[in-house]
Each structure stands twice: as structure tokens, then as C-alpha cells.
Scaffold this motif. Structure first.
Motif, PDB file in Angstrom:
ATOM      1  N   ARG A 108      95.258-104.069  30.542  1.00  0.00           N
ATOM      2  CA  ARG A 108      94.504-104.169  31.791  1.00  0.00           C
ATOM      3  C   ARG A 108      93.933-102.790  32.076  1.00  0.00           C
ATOM      4  N   ARG A 154      91.215-100.437  34.312  1.00  0.00           N
ATOM      5  CA  ARG A 154      90.457-100.380  35.564  1.00  0.00           C
ATOM      6  C   ARG A 154      88.975-100.214  35.263  1.00  0.00           C
ATOM      7  N   ARG A 155      88.134-100.987  35.931  1.00  0.00           N
ATOM      8  CA  ARG A 155      86.686-100.859  35.766  1.00  0.00           C
ATOM      9  C   ARG A 155      86.185 -99.656  36.540  1.00  0.00           C
ATOM     10  N   TYR A 208      89.234-105.137  37.176  1.00  0.00           N
ATOM     11  CA  TYR A 208      89.923-104.778  35.934  1.00  0.00           C
ATOM     12  C   TYR A 208      89.346-105.545  34.753  1.00  0.00           C
ATOM     13  N   ASN A 233      90.657-107.398  31.563  1.00  0.00           N
ATOM     14  CA  ASN A 233      91.882-107.989  31.043  1.00  0.00           C
ATOM     15  C   ASN A 233      91.639-108.412  29.605  1.00  0.00           C
TER      16      ASN A 233
END
Length: 102
Positions: A73, A75-76, A57, A59
Motif C-alpha cells: 500500500r 501513499r499517492r 493509496y 493497493n
């Protein structure tokens, strides 16, 4: 010449914040003095640190003008997570034996 780690992070963050079908493309700006990436998106300023605690993630903090702030946050992308976890390739014993014989 090696590409700096912050440059790779900036490019991957840009890919994750710009979906494939988006009309508006956002630009990620690297601030090496403060060690953060800054993005202007949807009327807010998003700030992500150079060092991320979670590899899955992004942040960061979202600032709404002079109003409140909130933590975000994101998600990658899957390609980044799998590339970070791959072990280094090992040479096979056949290649090493061929070099010894030569």
C-alpha cells in the motif's frame, strides 16, 4: 482526443514510484488484457490493478521471484488526491446574464 484513464493512472503511478532524487528510474507497464500495471523494482515484481478502491493509496501485490508474495500500500502524491476531489467549476451568474443580453 481524450487521454484514456489507464494512461493517466500509469503516469501518476510512475511519478509516485520514482522519487525525485532516485538513481534508478522504474518503468510502469500497462497490461490492458489483465487490467493491471506491472513494475520491476528492487528485484521484485509489483502489480497494481487498474481500478483502485482507495483514492489516497495505491493497493497492489509484490511478488518476490518464486518466493512469497505480499500486499503493498503506497501513499499517492498529494496533487493526485486533491485533483480527484475538486468539484466542477460553475459559471457565474454574470457570465450567464451577459450571454442573455447579447
Amino acid at each position: 482526443m481524450a487521454i484514456p484513464k489507464s494512461e493517466l493512472l500509469r503516469e501518476t503511478l510512475g511519478r509516485d514510484l520514482n522519487p525525485a532524487g532516485a538513481k534508478e528510474m522504474v518503468q510502469v507497464v500497462d497490461d490492458p488484457v489483465r487490467k493491471v500495471f506491472t513494475v520491476n523494482k528492487d528485484g521484485a515484481v509489483w502489480v497494481f490493478g487498474h481500478s483502485q478502491s482507495d483514492a489516497a493509496y495505491w493497493n497492489g501485490v509484490k511478488h518476490y521471484g518464486s518466493g512469497p508474495t505480499s500486499r503493498v500500500r503506497i501513499r499517492r502524491s498529494a496533487a493526485v488526491v486533491t485533483a480527484a476531489k475538486l468539484p466542477k467549476a460553475r459559471k457565474s451568474s454574470r457570465v450567464a446574464a451577459a450571454k442573455i443580453e447579447s
